[in-house]
Design a protein around this motif. Structure first.
Motif: not given
Length: 236
Positions: A70-76, A90-96, A100-105
């Motif tokens: 369900g990443y589409a629901a909270n993909d920054p 794409w950086d750590e701040h964007v995915f703060s 979990k999405l950042r980790e999987d990417l």
């Protein structure tokens, strides 16, 4: 190298087949040091069902993983591109707020990249264009050095995708009721059935009933997939 770039861009400008154009774009940016290239075009307004074209060379299984979680629901990245045509690195701040999405990417090798949107003022079609790679952070010089090429490529793919989407049958009216959409929207925010019930003044049993109804109508097997699919078709 400049002659090769010029030749590739000329070929791209003349290409009228979306798949062939995408392969030209992918090859171009592979040679610029980007392993991955993704393009997704949507036809439809937020809150309504939409047709979709998705082209990428992401690692096998990524698309399924993205939908199942369900990443589409909270993909920054998606949230940013829905509101702006400016590119986003794409950086750590964007995915703060989506660690979990950042980790999987990162696990899939999609560590460094950028995404930009194309918004079509003449129609309801819009698209997302992304470049990514496993190693080497993208600095400002490299980003802006490739930005012109990326804008040209994304605009060309967008134009071809818009024509293809226009030929597709019109999407059916969204099958979800306003109440079901409300339940999914709050579920996408991470609320439990009990919390959604308190927010909407419903019993937990009624909330679960609406979730099950959404799953049936969207032809999925769990709540996360229902949220993901609703986000993909821009119901939420």
């Amino acid at each position: 190298m400049d002659e090769w770039k010029d030749l590739q861009l000329r070929k791209l400008s003349c290409e009228q087949d979306l798949q062939k154009a995408y392969r030209l774009v992918m090859n171009f940016f592979n040679n610029q040091g980007f392993e991955y290239c993704a393009f997704t075009a949507y036809s439809g307004l937020p809150g309504r069902c939409a047709s979709k074209i998705n082209l990428n060379n992401y690692p096998y299984g990524w698309d399924r993983l993205y939908e199942q979680n369900g990443y589409a629901a909270n993909d920054p990245l998606v949230a940013h591109c829905n509101q702006s045509a400016l590119p986003i690195l794409w950086d750590e701040h964007v995915f703060s707020e989506a660690p979990k999405l950042r980790e999987d990417l990162v696990r899939q090798g999609l560590r460094y990249g950028w995404t930009q949107a194309v918004h079509d003022e003449k129609s309801s079609c819009y698209s997302l264009f992304s470049l990514a790679r496993t190693h080497c952070r993208i600095d400002a010089e490299e980003h802006y050095g490739n930005l012109g090429y990326a804008i040209f490529a994304s605009q060309k793919l967008h134009t071809l995708a818009s024509k293809k989407l226009a030929r597709l049958p019109s999407p059916k009216t969204c099958p979800l009721s306003p109440r079901e959409i409300e339940v999914l929207r709050w579920s996408a925010e991470g609320k439990t059935a009990s919390e959604v019930g308190r927010i909407l003044c419903l019993s937990e049993r009624t909330v679960n009933f609406h979730v099950c109804s959404c799953m049936r109508k969207l032809n999925v097997t769990n709540k996360i997939s229902a949220v993901a699919k609703a986000a993909h078709i821009h119901v939420i």
